[in-house]
Design a protein around this motif. Structure first.
Motif, PDB file in Angstrom:
ATOM      1  N   THR A 236      -7.225  -7.568  -8.367  1.00  0.00           N
ATOM      2  CA  THR A 236      -6.495  -6.330  -8.089  1.00  0.00           C
ATOM      3  C   THR A 236      -7.456  -5.247  -7.589  1.00  0.00           C
ATOM      4  O   THR A 236      -8.632  -5.273  -7.916  1.00  0.00           O
ATOM      5  CB  THR A 236      -5.806  -5.815  -9.353  1.00  0.00           C
ATOM      6  N   PRO A 237      -6.956  -4.302  -6.833  1.00  0.00           N
ATOM      7  CA  PRO A 237      -7.820  -3.226  -6.346  1.00  0.00           C
ATOM      8  C   PRO A 237      -8.145  -2.249  -7.462  1.00  0.00           C
ATOM      9  O   PRO A 237      -7.378  -2.103  -8.417  1.00  0.00           O
ATOM     10  CB  PRO A 237      -6.971  -2.529  -5.280  1.00  0.00           C
ATOM     11  N   SER A 238      -9.270  -1.612  -7.339  1.00  0.00           N
ATOM     12  CA  SER A 238      -9.702  -0.689  -8.373  1.00  0.00           C
ATOM     13  C   SER A 238     -10.525   0.431  -7.746  1.00  0.00           C
ATOM     14  O   SER A 238     -11.047   0.277  -6.645  1.00  0.00           O
ATOM     15  CB  SER A 238     -10.546  -1.476  -9.381  1.00  0.00           C
ATOM     16  N   THR A 239     -10.621   1.534  -8.460  1.00  0.00           N
ATOM     17  CA  THR A 239     -11.434   2.643  -7.971  1.00  0.00           C
ATOM     18  C   THR A 239     -12.757   2.623  -8.719  1.00  0.00           C
ATOM     19  O   THR A 239     -12.772   2.652  -9.943  1.00  0.00           O
ATOM     20  CB  THR A 239     -10.718   3.984  -8.229  1.00  0.00           C
TER      21      THR A 239
ATOM     22  N   ARG B 106     -12.310  -4.230  -5.086  1.00  0.00           N
ATOM     23  CA  ARG B 106     -11.416  -5.260  -5.602  1.00  0.00           C
ATOM     24  C   ARG B 106     -12.143  -6.042  -6.680  1.00  0.00           C
ATOM     25  O   ARG B 106     -13.302  -6.419  -6.504  1.00  0.00           O
ATOM     26  CB  ARG B 106     -11.006  -6.188  -4.458  1.00  0.00           C
TER      27      ARG B 106
ATOM     28  N   ASN C 206      -1.923  -0.447  -3.266  1.00  0.00           N
ATOM     29  CA  ASN C 206      -1.282  -0.247  -4.556  1.00  0.00           C
ATOM     30  C   ASN C 206      -2.086  -0.960  -5.629  1.00  0.00           C
ATOM     31  O   ASN C 206      -2.772  -1.946  -5.351  1.00  0.00           O
ATOM     32  CB  ASN C 206       0.139  -0.804  -4.555  1.00  0.00           C
ATOM     33  N   ARG C 207      -1.961  -0.519  -6.839  1.00  0.00           N
ATOM     34  CA  ARG C 207      -2.688  -1.085  -7.970  1.00  0.00           C
ATOM     35  C   ARG C 207      -2.413  -2.589  -8.125  1.00  0.00           C
ATOM     36  O   ARG C 207      -3.202  -3.321  -8.688  1.00  0.00           O
ATOM     37  CB  ARG C 207      -2.241  -0.317  -9.233  1.00  0.00           C
TER      38      ARG C 207
ATOM     39  N   ARG D  64      -9.297   5.896  -3.223  1.00  0.00           N
ATOM     40  CA  ARG D  64      -8.702   5.257  -4.387  1.00  0.00           C
ATOM     41  C   ARG D  64      -8.502   3.768  -4.091  1.00  0.00           C
ATOM     42  O   ARG D  64      -8.115   3.413  -2.974  1.00  0.00           O
ATOM     43  CB  ARG D  64      -7.353   5.898  -4.709  1.00  0.00           C
ATOM     44  N   ASN D  65      -8.780   2.938  -5.083  1.00  0.00           N
ATOM     45  CA  ASN D  65      -8.534   1.491  -4.971  1.00  0.00           C
ATOM     46  C   ASN D  65      -9.255   0.851  -3.794  1.00  0.00           C
ATOM     47  O   ASN D  65      -8.728  -0.048  -3.148  1.00  0.00           O
ATOM     48  CB  ASN D  65      -7.020   1.216  -4.868  1.00  0.00           C
TER      49      ASN D  65
ATOM     50  N   SER E 155      -6.800   9.993  -1.782  1.00  0.00           N
ATOM     51  CA  SER E 155      -7.531   9.070  -0.907  1.00  0.00           C
ATOM     52  C   SER E 155      -7.586   9.574   0.534  1.00  0.00           C
ATOM     53  O   SER E 155      -7.330   8.812   1.469  1.00  0.00           O
ATOM     54  CB  SER E 155      -6.918   7.661  -0.991  1.00  0.00           C
TER      55      SER E 155
ATOM     56  N   PRO F  91      -6.757   5.617 -14.745  1.00  0.00           N
ATOM     57  CA  PRO F  91      -7.539   5.076 -13.640  1.00  0.00           C
ATOM     58  C   PRO F  91      -8.688   6.032 -13.303  1.00  0.00           C
ATOM     59  O   PRO F  91      -8.683   7.181 -13.711  1.00  0.00           O
ATOM     60  CB  PRO F  91      -6.537   5.019 -12.493  1.00  0.00           C
TER      61      PRO F  91
ATOM     62  N   GLU G 262       0.838  -1.191   0.000  1.00  0.00           N
ATOM     63  CA  GLU G 262       0.000   0.000   0.000  1.00  0.00           C
ATOM     64  C   GLU G 262       0.873   1.242   0.000  1.00  0.00           C
ATOM     65  O   GLU G 262       2.074   1.169   0.217  1.00  0.00           O
ATOM     66  CB  GLU G 262      -0.907   0.003   1.238  1.00  0.00           C
TER      67      GLU G 262
END
Lengths: 787, 289
Positions: free
Chosen positions: A683-686, A711, A651-652, A707-708, A644, B253, A637
């Motif tokens: 993966t994490p996403s926004t 998932r 982290n992406r 942000r992120n 955020s 993004p 992270e």
């Protein structure tokens, strides 16, 4: 400064105690080679019969073992080769080169006949994955192309964000934090388009080593890992060729002696030919389509005499896409020239000169008066010297220095509109990155071995262009203000200098003959950064040097591991935990403009990152079934002011669970099957929470400003493969095999990302789209041959 | 024989790989976010001004914007008396075209409930639209034959300009947010395009290449001048609404687009989003024969 003095004192104390304990010793040294083709073997073990004294050959196949006077039975061994024992009487320093014959595999016996017992437990190396080419080619591959990077991704601690993304992440680090070397030359982009295939032609690769932690002092310049790929030197005994015809690529490699046992060469070419094959099937409109990947490799080596060896290697590869008036190409070119010099049985030196050129470009030529051209490049020239001093049985000292001169050409671009053209190029940026190091690997007691060293790195951002200063953004997360533009710095003036001490430390405590505890600490500095603010990496991402505004990144990593072998090396087990803290990671303001932007530094933000995890690895090295299982539980992270809500966010490339299993089974003399399965968290996403209605548009909005925080679903996939060897005809030189594979066996539509859009027919309705890069199973057939 | 088998297999495999990527509409559970105060205020010297205020909704709520009607909206230019807007028919309106003065900064004030919001934007000049160039295109890639059009104008030299080109086709505004035509001077962004004729990708933005113009169709093209903040805003709108398709891999993004509306006073439960812009407009019309 205090910190530095303490390190020097510790170093001197330990070192001197090592020297005082030594008695009259002599060094036996030489090269270990493959008897069939003269290739030097990397990492071969040379030891006394009781394994009391044990060393490995270095990356040039050279070893030096220190023994007191007496008679010994020296054992030479290497995985896949028959062990060889030789009785020697030691009364002075002397040279002994050795050739080992490769073992044929008997399905009832151990697959590994040559690897020294418990090498993984005894070596000071921790956090290292080493793979030989046979293992790499046994993994079922996408479209039948054996791939070095895909093999590396099955190791613990290594993840990717999915198909279509080039690069890989090691222990929660970004894709630019891996130093990828091909015969010591750095490669800036290790994959062909969109990450499906790496740039390494497996036919030319001799050895692949990934170092994830406990990075020795001789390596530097990137934070998270070193991927050291060595090419074969070329058969010194007889002319040989190999190649393959596959679904996407065809390859041909030719190697042979220029002067038997003295000089040899190897040349290899690999090209995809979808465009050529597809031509007859495409209509007239598509006749101009260009779409190919290629890799060319060449190497010449010459052994002048017992003490001097010269090598020249070159690599050129890239991708070309084009049709009609548009073309895009990118590529890497590297050239290395190396000289090994042996001063005496105790001192080995290597001097290397390296030239690299990484570039990509667009050429759009609509008609005579209208067009656009962009070229972006990094050129670098590097010189380095490394010396190994095999001091005595207890101490091996390494030292060296290097200097790397960079020319960054962010953009050479022009465009023309109705015959009026304009140059929108961005001035070159220059930098020099230098380092010096010293390290000792010391056997302190029978049970304890330490490797300690210090690397000092020095980086200078040079002038020869406009230098501007950026003040931190007026609104946190917003674009920074540019204050001051200075044109006075000359080409060789240092505008900004950074220097760092990078201490490196590893310890191996032997618990028993088959188990050990290892610990390491390393500090690394990275002076060049890959700017990529897209979801996945793209081929037009920009490498940028540290400047007066962009600070270098620094990482500290601690790792602790337990290594244990079972059933006389049939099963090898390791568990490792790591914690890594990084300062000055690069992040971006919203809508950052990365391409052709002179003031790009005003669009960047700085943050901190941290990653920790625990990795488990089990390998079955012998028997009918062989293979490995790896599982990593981790978190990565970062914290960036203005993003955020100033909280830590993932982290992406954060993948908490990462599980891999690879199994290989020889079912008959000519056939072997392999299966691999992987499971990884998504993966994490926004994602948006709300919508804004303006001008009839529906604009997504995350009202929590996070942000992120979402998932995507997990990624899992199974692949199978089979290798069928052709009938073995001893009188015929031509040998062949057919490789069959199915990638993504149960056709899972692994989500790469989700995006949100307005429905085409009813624009007020919004929908979520799951995008998968590979959504069906992909079979393939490859025909490989060698002669 | 062997090689032709491999050739056929290769093509099949290639086709499978490139057709094998796919997109599916799926259900996603999004968390809730609190509503925000959205301002839609694009003022021009070409039409009677219209400002819409609404609250943001849950992302999948397609019931249509809920326009607020009890706010006090006015624009001032520091020279003339304030322009007061009254709510009528879904939007706040001013009864005549505001004569926008070049170089003047206009301020928008909104009082809604206990909150007062403000925004500023300045007026920039806009060049004339010289002509529409038309070229006949044969049928290609299976699409119909027809015309494609491009507008010709020259960026004003000697200053940094930002523009937005909008067009309607047969009286229907072409309003896909990921296709907005915006430029910095005569090109997409960056330096070096000052004083040039708009570059081809921008001037040809007024076409839908899947449905090119047929005879008797007519288009109306407008070129709006905008300031740098509005230019950044529109760029972000394009980026955030345009993510998708095979290029999704290299898309930006998700992030929240900027806003130039600020909360001046009041409890900040309703954060402002949206944009205020003042533009001078050039227009041109064309009918295809």
């Amino acid at each position: 400064m205090n910190y530095l003095i303490k390190t020097i004192c510790l170093f001197t104390l330990i070192f001197s105690s090592g020297i005082l304990l030594s008695q009259e010793k002599y060094n036996l040294s030489g090269y270990v080679r493959d008897a069939a083709n003269g290739e030097e073997l990397i990492g071969a073990t040379v030891s006394t019969a009781d394994f009391e004294v044990i060393v490995s050959t270095n990356v040039y196949g050279f070893y030096s073992i220190s023994l007191t006077a007496g008679t010994y039975e020296i054992a030479y061994s290497f995985i896949g080769y028959n062990e060889f024992k030789k009785t020697v009487t030691v009364s002075e320093n002397f040279t002994l080169d050795m050739e080992l014959t490769s073992s044929s595999v008997n399905i009832d016996e151990a697959l590994v006949t040559g690897e020294a017992e418990n090498k993984n437990v005894k070596d000071i190396d921790m956090s290292v994955s080493e793979m030989d080419i046979a293992t790499i080619t046994s993994i079922p591959a996408l479209l039948g192309e054996a791939d070095v990077i895909r093999a590396v991704q099955t190791m613990p601690g290594v993840t990717t964000v999915g198909e279509g993304a080039s690069g890989f992440n090691v222990r929660g680090g970004g894709i630019d934090e891996n130093l990828i070397l091909i015969d010591e030359a750095p490669v800036y982009n290790s994959s062909h388009l969109f990450g499906f295939f790496s740039v390494f032609n497996p036919d030319v690769v001799k050895n692949v080593k990934l170092i994830k932690g406990g990075i020795p002092s001789e390596y530097g310049g990137r934070l998270s890992s070193i991927l050291d790929v060595r090419m074969k030197d070329g058969n010194k005994k007889e002319f040989q060729g190999q190649g393959g015809i596959g679904s996407i690529f065809s390859r041909l490699t030719l190697e042979g002696p220029i002067k038997k046992d003295k000089a040899s060469f190897i040349v290899a070419a690999r090209r995809s030919y979808i465009d050529i094959l597809a031509k007859p099937f495409l209509g007239d409109d598509f006749q101009d389509v260009k779409f190919n990947f290629y890799d060319l490799t060449g190497k010449v080596n010459w052994r002048l005499n017992d003490n001097n060896n010269f090598f020249i290697s070159a690599y050129k590869g890239g991708d070309v896409i084009g049709f009609d008036f548009f073309s895009f190409k990118w590529g890497n070119t590297t050239t290395t020239a190396r000289w090994n010099h042996i001063f005496n049985n105790k001192v080995f030196m290597n001097v290397t000169g390296i030239y690299t050129d990484y570039q990509y470009g667009f050429d759009v030529q609509v008609d005579d008066g209208n067009g656009f051209k962009l070229d972006s490049r990094i050129q670098s020239v590097q010189g380095k010297a490394d010396l190994t001093f095999f001091a005595n049985q207890l101490n091996t000292i390494k030292m060296g220095a290097s200097s790397n001169f960079y020319d960054f050409i962010p953009a050479e671009a022009t465009f023309a509109s109705e015959g009026e053209s304009n140059d929108i190029s961005i001035d070159k940026k220059y930098a020099v990155e230098s380092a010096a190091y010293i390290q000792n690997e010391q056997r302190v007691t029978d049970r304890l071995t330490l490797q300690y060293g210090l690397r000092f790195s020095l980086y200078q951002y040079l002038g020869g262009r406009s230098v501007y200063t950026v003040e931190e953004g007026e609104t946190a997360g917003g674009q920074s203000e540019i204050t001051g533009i200075d044109n006075s710095a000359g080409r060789w003036d240092a505008v900004q200098t950074y220097s760092n001490f990078e201490p490196r430390f590893s310890a191996n405590l032997s618990l028993s003959k088959t188990s050990s505890l290892k610990a390491s600490y390393n500090r690394t500095a990275q002076y060049i950064h890959l700017l990529s603010n897209t979801v996945g990496s793209s081929p037009v991402d920009v490498w940028t040097p540290s400047t007066n505004n962009i600070k270098p990144s620094m990482a500290d990593q601690l790792a602790l591991g337990y290594f244990r072998n079972f059933k006389s090396n049939e099963y090898q087990f390791s568990a490792e935990a790591y914690y890594k803290e990084t300062q000055n990671v690069v992040d971006y303001i919203n809508g950052a403009d990365i391409l052709i932007n002179e003031f790009i530094e005003a669009d960047l933000l700085r943050g901190d990152a941290r990653a920790f995890g625990i990795e488990f690895y089990v390998k079955k090295a012998k028997g009918n079934y062989t293979g490995w299982i790896s599982y990593t539980l981790s978190k990565t992270e970062r914290l960036v002011n203005g993003i955020s809500n100033n909280d830590w966010f993932p982290n992406r490339y954060d993948k908490p669970h990462n599980f891999n299993i690879n199994i290989n089974r020889k079912i008959s003399e000519r056939t072997s099957l392999s299966l691999s399965f992987m499971y990884a968290s998504g993966t994490p996403s926004t994602f948006p929470t709300n919508r804004i209605n303006v001008q009839g548009w529906v604009i997504p909005q995350n009202a929590n400003n996070e942000r992120n925080s979402f998932r995507v679903p997990a990624y899992h996939r199974a692949d199978v493969g089979a290798i069928i060897e052709g009938k073995d005809r001893p009188d015929k030189k031509w040998k062949s095999q057919v490789v069959l594979s199915v990638y993504n066996l149960y056709a899972r539509k692994n989500p790469y990302l989700f995006y949100f859009q307005q429905n085409e027919v009813t624009p007020q309705t919004t929908e979520a789209i799951r995008y998968s890069v590979v959504a069906s199973f992909i079979p393939s057939v490859t025909y490989n041959f060698n002669f | 024989m062997k090689s032709s088998i491999f050739n056929t297999l290769s093509i099949l495999i290639l086709v499978m790989v490139f057709l094998s990527s796919c997109e599916d509409v799926v259900d996603v559970d999004l968390s809730n976010g609190s509503p925000q105060f959205a301002v839609d205020a694009f003022i021009t010297d070409h039409k009677n001004p219209e400002i819409k205020l609404s609250l943001t909704q849950d992302y999948f709520d397609d019931s249509g914007a809920d326009y607020l009607e009890d706010a006090m909206v006015s624009i001032s230019d520091g020279i003339n008396p304030d322009y007061e807007f009254t709510f009528e028919d879904g939007a706040y309106r001013y009864p005549s075209i505001i004569n926008l003065e070049e170089g003047v900064e206009y301020k928008l004030s909104i009082i809604s409930g206990d909150n007062t919001y403000e925004a500023v934007s300045s007026v920039n000049p806009v060049p004339t639209l010289d002509s529409i160039g038309v070229e006949f295109q044969e049928s290609v890639f299976g699409f119909d034959a027809g015309y494609f059009a491009e507008f010709f104008a020259r960026d004003i030299a000697g200053r940094e300009d930002f523009y937005w080109a909008r067009y309607s086709r047969n009286d229907t505004l072409q309003n896909n947010p990921s296709d907005l035509i915006i430029s910095q001077d005569a090109a997409f962004s960056g330096n070096g395009a000052d004083g040039l004729i708009f570059i081809p990708p921008i001037r040809q933005g007024i076409n839908d290449f899947s449905r090119i113009y047929q005879p008797e169709e007519f288009i109306h093209v407008e070129l709006w001048s905008i300031d740098e903040t509005v230019f950044n805003y529109l760029n972000q709108v394009v980026e955030q609404t345009g993510i998708g398709g095979p290029l999704a891999i290299i898309s930006a993004p998700t992030y929240n687009v900027l806003s130039n509306i600020t909360l001046i006073s009041g409890p900040s439960e309703l954060d402002p989003v949206g944009i205020f812009s003042v533009s001078k407009v050039s227009t041109i019309d064309y009918t295809f024969e």
